[in-house]
Structures are given as C-alpha cells and as structure tokens.
Design a protein around this motif. Structure first.
Motif, PDB file in Angstrom:
ATOM      1  N   GLU A 136       0.863  -1.187   0.000  1.00  0.00           N
ATOM      2  CA  GLU A 136       0.000   0.000   0.000  1.00  0.00           C
ATOM      3  C   GLU A 136       0.898   1.236   0.000  1.00  0.00           C
ATOM      4  OE1 GLU A 136      -3.233  -0.061  -0.280  1.00  0.00           O
ATOM      5  OE2 GLU A 136      -3.450  -2.240  -0.118  1.00  0.00           O
ATOM      6  N   ARG A 137       0.329   2.367  -0.356  1.00  0.00           N
ATOM      7  CA  ARG A 137       1.134   3.585  -0.530  1.00  0.00           C
ATOM      8  C   ARG A 137       1.897   3.959   0.734  1.00  0.00           C
ATOM      9  NH1 ARG A 137      -0.610   9.471  -1.755  1.00  0.00           N
ATOM     10  NH2 ARG A 137      -2.686   8.757  -1.189  1.00  0.00           N
ATOM     11  N   ASN A 138       3.216   4.100   0.593  1.00  0.00           N
ATOM     12  CA  ASN A 138       4.080   4.503   1.700  1.00  0.00           C
ATOM     13  C   ASN A 138       5.337   5.129   1.109  1.00  0.00           C
ATOM     14  OD1 ASN A 138       6.549   2.386   1.960  1.00  0.00           O
ATOM     15  ND2 ASN A 138       4.739   1.386   1.086  1.00  0.00           N
ATOM     16  N   TRP A 139       6.259   5.568   1.970  1.00  0.00           N
ATOM     17  CA  TRP A 139       7.418   6.329   1.508  1.00  0.00           C
ATOM     18  C   TRP A 139       8.673   5.483   1.282  1.00  0.00           C
ATOM     19  CZ3 TRP A 139       7.336  11.348  -0.017  1.00  0.00           C
ATOM     20  CH2 TRP A 139       6.182  12.079   0.304  1.00  0.00           C
ATOM     21  N   ILE A 143       7.201   0.694  -5.559  1.00  0.00           N
ATOM     22  CA  ILE A 143       7.640   1.580  -6.645  1.00  0.00           C
ATOM     23  C   ILE A 143       7.198   2.990  -6.303  1.00  0.00           C
ATOM     24  CG2 ILE A 143       7.448   2.091  -9.112  1.00  0.00           C
ATOM     25  CD1 ILE A 143       6.845  -0.945  -9.465  1.00  0.00           C
ATOM     26  N   ARG A 144       8.164   3.801  -5.898  1.00  0.00           N
ATOM     27  CA  ARG A 144       7.860   5.135  -5.393  1.00  0.00           C
ATOM     28  C   ARG A 144       8.371   6.179  -6.390  1.00  0.00           C
ATOM     29  NH1 ARG A 144      10.539   2.200  -2.516  1.00  0.00           N
ATOM     30  NH2 ARG A 144      12.381   3.531  -2.434  1.00  0.00           N
ATOM     31  N   THR A 145       7.442   6.830  -7.039  1.00  0.00           N
ATOM     32  CA  THR A 145       7.764   7.943  -7.928  1.00  0.00           C
ATOM     33  C   THR A 145       6.916   9.128  -7.454  1.00  0.00           C
ATOM     34  OG1 THR A 145       5.986   7.574  -9.541  1.00  0.00           O
ATOM     35  CG2 THR A 145       8.002   6.279  -9.831  1.00  0.00           C
ATOM     36  N   PRO A 146       7.197  10.340  -7.943  1.00  0.00           N
ATOM     37  CA  PRO A 146       6.356  11.477  -7.536  1.00  0.00           C
ATOM     38  C   PRO A 146       4.879  11.239  -7.837  1.00  0.00           C
ATOM     39  CG  PRO A 146       8.326  12.252  -8.660  1.00  0.00           C
ATOM     40  CD  PRO A 146       8.320  10.760  -8.809  1.00  0.00           C
ATOM     41  N   ARG A 157      -2.014   0.779  -9.546  1.00  0.00           N
ATOM     42  CA  ARG A 157      -1.818   0.303 -10.909  1.00  0.00           C
ATOM     43  C   ARG A 157      -0.342   0.070 -11.221  1.00  0.00           C
ATOM     44  NH1 ARG A 157      -6.163   3.611 -14.746  1.00  0.00           N
ATOM     45  NH2 ARG A 157      -8.034   2.738 -13.776  1.00  0.00           N
ATOM     46  N   THR A 158       0.490   1.023 -10.803  1.00  0.00           N
ATOM     47  CA  THR A 158       1.924   0.907 -11.090  1.00  0.00           C
ATOM     48  C   THR A 158       2.547  -0.248 -10.324  1.00  0.00           C
ATOM     49  OG1 THR A 158       2.078   3.294 -11.454  1.00  0.00           O
ATOM     50  CG2 THR A 158       4.132   2.118 -11.068  1.00  0.00           C
ATOM     51  N   ASN A 159       2.215  -0.371  -9.050  1.00  0.00           N
ATOM     52  CA  ASN A 159       2.828  -1.427  -8.245  1.00  0.00           C
ATOM     53  C   ASN A 159       2.302  -2.815  -8.598  1.00  0.00           C
ATOM     54  OD1 ASN A 159       4.718  -0.544  -5.767  1.00  0.00           O
ATOM     55  ND2 ASN A 159       3.361   1.133  -6.330  1.00  0.00           N
ATOM     56  N   ARG A 160       1.046  -2.909  -9.007  1.00  0.00           N
ATOM     57  CA  ARG A 160       0.538  -4.211  -9.428  1.00  0.00           C
ATOM     58  C   ARG A 160       1.244  -4.669 -10.702  1.00  0.00           C
ATOM     59  NH1 ARG A 160      -0.783  -2.742  -5.197  1.00  0.00           N
ATOM     60  NH2 ARG A 160      -2.794  -2.935  -4.142  1.00  0.00           N
ATOM     61  N   LEU A 161       1.379  -3.748 -11.661  1.00  0.00           N
ATOM     62  CA  LEU A 161       2.081  -4.085 -12.897  1.00  0.00           C
ATOM     63  C   LEU A 161       3.569  -4.322 -12.619  1.00  0.00           C
ATOM     64  CD1 LEU A 161       2.241  -4.419 -15.952  1.00  0.00           C
ATOM     65  CD2 LEU A 161       2.519  -1.936 -16.135  1.00  0.00           C
ATOM     66  N   GLY A 162       4.164  -3.430 -11.816  1.00  0.00           N
ATOM     67  CA  GLY A 162       5.579  -3.573 -11.489  1.00  0.00           C
ATOM     68  C   GLY A 162       5.872  -4.890 -10.787  1.00  0.00           C
ATOM     69  N   GLY A 163       4.950  -5.331  -9.938  1.00  0.00           N
ATOM     70  CA  GLY A 163       5.131  -6.608  -9.257  1.00  0.00           C
ATOM     71  C   GLY A 163       5.218  -7.757 -10.241  1.00  0.00           C
ATOM     72  N   LYS A 164       4.353  -7.761 -11.232  1.00  0.00           N
ATOM     73  CA  LYS A 164       4.384  -8.818 -12.259  1.00  0.00           C
ATOM     74  C   LYS A 164       5.698  -8.770 -13.039  1.00  0.00           C
ATOM     75  CE  LYS A 164      -0.652  -9.179 -12.931  1.00  0.00           C
ATOM     76  NZ  LYS A 164      -1.007  -8.391 -11.743  1.00  0.00           N
ATOM     77  N   LEU A 165       6.152  -7.558 -13.357  1.00  0.00           N
ATOM     78  CA  LEU A 165       7.400  -7.417 -14.109  1.00  0.00           C
ATOM     79  C   LEU A 165       8.599  -7.855 -13.281  1.00  0.00           C
ATOM     80  CD1 LEU A 165       6.788  -3.978 -15.878  1.00  0.00           C
ATOM     81  CD2 LEU A 165       6.635  -6.267 -16.872  1.00  0.00           C
ATOM     82  N   PHE A 166       8.582  -7.578 -11.972  1.00  0.00           N
ATOM     83  CA  PHE A 166       9.679  -8.025 -11.108  1.00  0.00           C
ATOM     84  C   PHE A 166       9.736  -9.547 -11.050  1.00  0.00           C
ATOM     85  CE2 PHE A 166      10.383  -3.810  -9.067  1.00  0.00           C
ATOM     86  CZ  PHE A 166      11.768  -3.838  -9.094  1.00  0.00           C
ATOM     87  N   LYS A 167       8.583 -10.193 -11.077  1.00  0.00           N
ATOM     88  CA  LYS A 167       8.563 -11.661 -11.087  1.00  0.00           C
ATOM     89  C   LYS A 167       9.234 -12.192 -12.352  1.00  0.00           C
ATOM     90  CE  LYS A 167       4.352 -12.280  -8.325  1.00  0.00           C
ATOM     91  NZ  LYS A 167       2.955 -12.755  -8.356  1.00  0.00           N
ATOM     92  N   ILE A 168       8.925 -11.560 -13.477  1.00  0.00           N
ATOM     93  CA  ILE A 168       9.551 -11.965 -14.743  1.00  0.00           C
ATOM     94  C   ILE A 168      11.059 -11.727 -14.683  1.00  0.00           C
ATOM     95  CG2 ILE A 168       9.682 -11.471 -17.215  1.00  0.00           C
ATOM     96  CD1 ILE A 168       6.677 -10.742 -17.072  1.00  0.00           C
ATOM     97  N   ALA A 169      11.454 -10.572 -14.106  1.00  0.00           N
ATOM     98  CA  ALA A 169      12.887 -10.266 -13.963  1.00  0.00           C
ATOM     99  C   ALA A 169      13.565 -11.306 -13.080  1.00  0.00           C
ATOM    100  CB  ALA A 169      13.060  -8.871 -13.364  1.00  0.00           C
ATOM    101  N   GLY A 170      12.860 -11.766 -12.059  1.00  0.00           N
ATOM    102  CA  GLY A 170      13.411 -12.791 -11.179  1.00  0.00           C
ATOM    103  C   GLY A 170      13.658 -14.093 -11.916  1.00  0.00           C
ATOM    104  N   VAL A 200       7.989   5.597 -16.234  1.00  0.00           N
ATOM    105  CA  VAL A 200       7.231   6.175 -17.352  1.00  0.00           C
ATOM    106  C   VAL A 200       5.747   5.832 -17.209  1.00  0.00           C
ATOM    107  CG1 VAL A 200       6.899   6.137 -19.852  1.00  0.00           C
ATOM    108  CG2 VAL A 200       9.217   6.116 -18.897  1.00  0.00           C
ATOM    109  N   TYR A 201       5.462   4.584 -16.863  1.00  0.00           N
ATOM    110  CA  TYR A 201       4.071   4.141 -16.723  1.00  0.00           C
ATOM    111  C   TYR A 201       3.343   4.948 -15.651  1.00  0.00           C
ATOM    112  CZ  TYR A 201       0.085   1.066 -15.830  1.00  0.00           C
ATOM    113  OH  TYR A 201      -1.182   0.569 -15.650  1.00  0.00           O
ATOM    114  N   SER A 202       4.008   5.182 -14.512  1.00  0.00           N
ATOM    115  CA  SER A 202       3.362   5.924 -13.426  1.00  0.00           C
ATOM    116  C   SER A 202       3.067   7.361 -13.849  1.00  0.00           C
ATOM    117  CB  SER A 202       4.231   5.920 -12.161  1.00  0.00           C
ATOM    118  OG  SER A 202       5.435   6.647 -12.361  1.00  0.00           O
TER     119      SER A 202
END
Length: 223
Positions: A136-139, A143-146, A157-170, A200-202
């Motif tokens: 959930e949103r925290n500091w 994935i923390r962007t402005p 939206r960004t963290n859900r997508l980013g989570g999937k991408l991190f799994k692929i990176a793993g 960019v997505y965020s």
C-alpha cells in the motif's frame, strides 16, 4: 511479526558465529570480490573479510526494522507487514548464503558466485514482485515515484504491474545461473527495464488521472 523478528535476529547472530568458526581456516588476505566472469578481483584483510558482511547484515536489519516505525504512512505498511517481514528474512538469508560462499572459497571450496548470485537474486526479485503487488502507498517500500506517491490509484496500478514485471525479472535472473559469463546481464538488463518502464508508466497513469478529474469537474460545472 515476532516470529519474523526472531528469525531475522537468529540469522544475524548466525553470520557472526560462522565468521568466528571460520577464523582459523581462512588466509590473512581473503578474496572478497569477483568480476562478471567469476574471477577474483578484490581482497580484504582477514578481519575485514570475516566480519564486514555480518556488520552490513546487522546494519541492514536495523534499518529495515526501523522503517515501519518512522514511515509517515506506517498504518499502510501494517496492512502488508507479513509480506514485508518475509522480504527481510529472505534478504538476510541470501546475504548469509553469500557470506558462506565467500568463506568457503577462502578455505579452498571454490563455489562460483556466478552460480550463487543469479539464483539468490532471482528469488529475491520474484519475492519483491509479490511484495510490490501487495504494498500500500508509503514512503519506503514499493515503486515510489512522484506520481505513485501522489495518488492511490496510480500507486496501485503501477505497483501491481511492477510486481508482475519483477517476477519476470526474477525468472530471467535465475536463468543466468545456466550462463555464468552472461549472468550479470540476466540480472541487470531486466531490472533496469522494469525500473525505467514503471517510472514512465506511473507518469502516464498520473496524467490520465489528471485529465479524468478535470473532465469530471467540467461535467459537474456543466450540470
């Protein structure tokens, strides 16, 4: 949380105990760094070589345990604290394994870091994906962007997508274990892509939200 803290504390103590155990067995100058080909290119004195990693582990542990207490949105961290604690345990365990690999190398058991690191980092990336999807949103965590920090919707939206991408990176990083001389690229290229893409997505998602909010206000005024 208590079980996680106990496990983390146990791993920190174990790193020091292992160093003490190996003290008589390692040389005065220890190999402590390897290049991308798995060749030694850095050394430390015996004392630093044995205890540098345990002190780093202890410092990181303190930092990670303090974060949930000082974050302005600590109530949000509490919502996914189990995933966060799991990440700390996995990270510290990985660092202890790396420490053991270094010590074994210096006693003559030469396990290549190019075999250990891709597997460990790959698992870490995959779990970071799980953590990111549930954050959930925290500091401090996720994935923390402005733009993610300015909007719950953009954050999710960004963290859900980013989570999937991190799994692929793993998964990609794990494959690096099968190509030792290219392992560094299997690790770095996917995670750099994930970092750049999510920034960019965020931004794009935030601009969409601004336009949508503006359109809604105009509709309300029109009524």
């Amino acid at each position: 949380m208590r079980k996680a803290t106990a496990a983390i504390t146990g791993l920190v103590l174990l790193s020091f105990i292992i160093s003490i155990y190996f003290y008589p067995q390692v040389p005065e100058q220890m190999a402590t760094h390897w290049n991308s080909k798995g060749e030694v290119d850095g050394y430390m004195s015996k004392l630093w070589g044995l205890f540098f990693m345990p002190f780093v582990i202890a410092g990181l542990t303190i930092m990670f345990l303090v974060i949930p207490r000082i974050d302005p949105r600590k109530e949000n961290i509490a919502k996914f604290r189990n995933y966060y604690d799991g990440f700390i345990v996995l990270l510290i365990l990985f660092m202890v394994i790396v420490h053991i690999q270094i010590l074994l190398w210096n006693t003559g058991i030469k396990i290549s870091p190019n075999a250990v690191l891709p597997l460990g980092i790959g698992l870490l990336f995959y779990y970071i994906g799980i953590l990111t999807e549930n954050a959930e949103r925290n500091w401090f965590i996720g994935i923390r962007t402005p733009w993610t920090l300015s909007s719950d919707r953009v954050w999710k939206r960004t963290n859900r997508l980013g989570g999937k991408l991190f799994k692929i990176a793993g998964i990609a990083a794990i494959f690096g274990a099968f190509f030792p001389e290219l392992a560094i690229y299997f690790i770095l290229v996917p995670v750099i892509f994930v970092a750049g893409f999510t920034v960019v997505y965020s931004y794009i998602e935030y601009q969409k939200e601004l336009k949508e909010n503006k359109r809604n206000k105009e509709n309300e005024i029109g009524k």
